[in-house]
Design a protein around this motif. Structure first.
Motif, PDB file in Angstrom:
ATOM      1  N   GLY A  45       0.791  -1.225   0.000  1.00 27.87           N
ATOM      2  CA  GLY A  45       0.000   0.000   0.000  1.00 27.87           C
ATOM      3  C   GLY A  45       0.819   1.269   0.000  1.00 27.87           C
ATOM      4  N   ASN A  80      -6.290 -10.555  -6.443  1.00 29.67           N
ATOM      5  CA  ASN A  80      -6.607  -9.771  -5.244  1.00 29.67           C
ATOM      6  C   ASN A  80      -8.109  -9.667  -4.973  1.00 29.67           C
ATOM      7  OD1 ASN A  80      -4.169  -8.988  -4.043  1.00 29.67           O
ATOM      8  ND2 ASN A  80      -3.829  -7.409  -5.584  1.00 29.67           N
ATOM      9  N   ASP A 133      -7.958  -4.112  -8.926  1.00 29.29           N
ATOM     10  CA  ASP A 133      -7.470  -4.790  -7.720  1.00 29.29           C
ATOM     11  C   ASP A 133      -5.959  -4.761  -7.540  1.00 29.29           C
ATOM     12  OD1 ASP A 133      -7.418  -6.585 -10.001  1.00 29.29           O
ATOM     13  OD2 ASP A 133      -7.156  -8.251  -8.616  1.00 29.29           O
ATOM     14  N   ALA A 148      -4.806  -3.593  -4.871  1.00 29.48           N
ATOM     15  CA  ALA A 148      -4.865  -4.065  -3.488  1.00 29.48           C
ATOM     16  C   ALA A 148      -6.034  -5.041  -3.371  1.00 29.48           C
ATOM     17  CB  ALA A 148      -5.047  -2.895  -2.526  1.00 29.48           C
ATOM     18  N   LYS A 149      -6.128  -5.670  -2.217  1.00 32.08           N
ATOM     19  CA  LYS A 149      -7.159  -6.679  -1.996  1.00 32.08           C
ATOM     20  C   LYS A 149      -8.553  -6.049  -2.016  1.00 32.08           C
ATOM     21  CE  LYS A 149      -7.683 -10.663   1.046  1.00 32.08           C
ATOM     22  NZ  LYS A 149      -7.230 -11.275   2.308  1.00 32.08           N
ATOM     23  N   ILE A 150      -9.478  -6.717  -2.720  1.00 34.44           N
ATOM     24  CA  ILE A 150     -10.891  -6.351  -2.715  1.00 34.44           C
ATOM     25  C   ILE A 150     -11.649  -7.551  -2.175  1.00 34.44           C
ATOM     26  CG2 ILE A 150     -12.911  -5.710  -4.086  1.00 34.44           C
ATOM     27  CD1 ILE A 150     -10.949  -4.448  -6.113  1.00 34.44           C
ATOM     28  N   THR A 151     -12.290  -7.372  -1.034  1.00 37.68           N
ATOM     29  CA  THR A 151     -13.010  -8.462  -0.379  1.00 37.68           C
ATOM     30  C   THR A 151     -14.500  -8.151  -0.390  1.00 37.68           C
ATOM     31  OG1 THR A 151     -11.113  -8.818   1.081  1.00 37.68           O
ATOM     32  CG2 THR A 151     -13.197  -9.847   1.719  1.00 37.68           C
ATOM     33  N   THR A 210      -9.064   0.477  -6.299  1.00 36.31           N
ATOM     34  CA  THR A 210      -8.085   0.562  -5.220  1.00 36.31           C
ATOM     35  C   THR A 210      -6.957   1.543  -5.515  1.00 36.31           C
ATOM     36  OG1 THR A 210      -6.680  -1.231  -6.067  1.00 36.31           O
ATOM     37  CG2 THR A 210      -8.511  -1.863  -4.607  1.00 36.31           C
ATOM     38  N   PRO A 247      -6.750  -1.255   0.089  1.00 37.97           N
ATOM     39  CA  PRO A 247      -7.756  -2.316   0.024  1.00 37.97           C
ATOM     40  C   PRO A 247      -9.181  -1.806   0.237  1.00 37.97           C
ATOM     41  CG  PRO A 247      -6.521  -2.449   2.077  1.00 37.97           C
ATOM     42  CD  PRO A 247      -5.850  -1.407   1.235  1.00 37.97           C
ATOM     43  N   GLU A 267     -13.111  -3.272   1.334  1.00 40.39           N
ATOM     44  CA  GLU A 267     -13.797  -4.389   1.962  1.00 40.39           C
ATOM     45  C   GLU A 267     -15.298  -4.116   2.030  1.00 40.39           C
ATOM     46  OE1 GLU A 267     -13.699  -7.074   6.061  1.00 40.39           O
ATOM     47  OE2 GLU A 267     -12.229  -5.483   5.755  1.00 40.39           O
ATOM     48  N   HIS A 298     -14.440   0.841   3.504  1.00 36.33           N
ATOM     49  CA  HIS A 298     -15.025  -0.350   4.121  1.00 36.33           C
ATOM     50  C   HIS A 298     -16.528  -0.119   4.226  1.00 36.33           C
ATOM     51  CE1 HIS A 298     -16.472  -2.776   7.543  1.00 36.33           C
ATOM     52  NE2 HIS A 298     -15.622  -3.666   7.088  1.00 36.33           N
TER      53      HIS A 298
END
Length: 197
Positions: free
Chosen positions: A13, A77, A94, A96-99, A114, A133, A135, A153
């Motif tokens: 990041g 990611n 992505d 960074a992580k995309i949840t 991201t 990221p 979330e 988030h």
């Protein structure tokens, strides 16, 4: 000390050079080819779609339904929880992580972005970038044409109205709308539907 790769810096990041890195370019090309294959698969060929998604994305839960076309930057990611539905035209940027949690409903033309670029043009022109990221909690409903910005988030059970641009965290169990998105009100028992008598 050995210099970190752009991929390592991206995962941390922090700012990195997104322009000329060969490893990142190869990863993006692979992901774009795989997304193309997924987008060309027959909608009725669910086993092939599932196989392609599981190969492209970082993780895919049980009973996930994702409709083409789909676009990603890297794919690995992106993590989607059980029983989630993603409508046509999703783009997961992505770096960074995309949840995405379980039991989520995501409307058409969704974007999760991201990547950040410098505000100062001279720095931006060097292809400096960082990725933060995103979330999305369980049981979230995201309306059509919603954009999630880097680092946000979305709390469990929240509803994001169509066309919203989410620039800050959204707490659980609220309705949020607008550009930029703001909390409109909590979701309560008064919102339960009244089924036929």
């Amino acid at each position: 000390m050995e210099k970190k790769s752009a991929r390592e810096l991206m995962a941390e990041g922090v700012w990195y050079d997104a322009g000329g890195d060969e490893e990142l370019a190869e990863l993006r090309e692979r992901a774009q080819d795989m997304a193309y294959e997924f987008n060309q698969a027959r909608p009725s060929d669910l086993p092939r779609q599932k196989e392609l998604l599981e190969d492209l994305l970082g993780s895919v839960g049980a009973d996930v339904e994702l409709w083409a076309p789909l676009q990603v930057d890297y794919g690995y990611n992106v993590h989607i929880g059980d029983h989630t539905f993603v409508n046509h035209g999703a783009y997961f940027m992505d770096g960074a992580k995309i949840t995405i949690g379980e039991h989520c409903f995501i409307g058409p033309d969704f974007g999760a972005y991201t990547a950040q670029h410098p505000l100062v043009a001279e720095e931006r022109n060097t292809f400096a970038e960082r990725a933060l990221p995103i979330e999305v909690g369980d049981n979230v409903w995201i309306g059509a044409r919603v954009s999630l910005m880097p680092g946000v988030h979305i709390g469990e059970g929240a509803v994001i109205a169509a066309g919203a641009v989410v620039t800050k965290d959204i707490p659980p169990h609220v309705l949020a709308a607008g550009v930029p998105a703001r909390v409109v009100r909590p979701i309560t028992d008064e919102d339960r539907i009244k089924r036929g008598h």
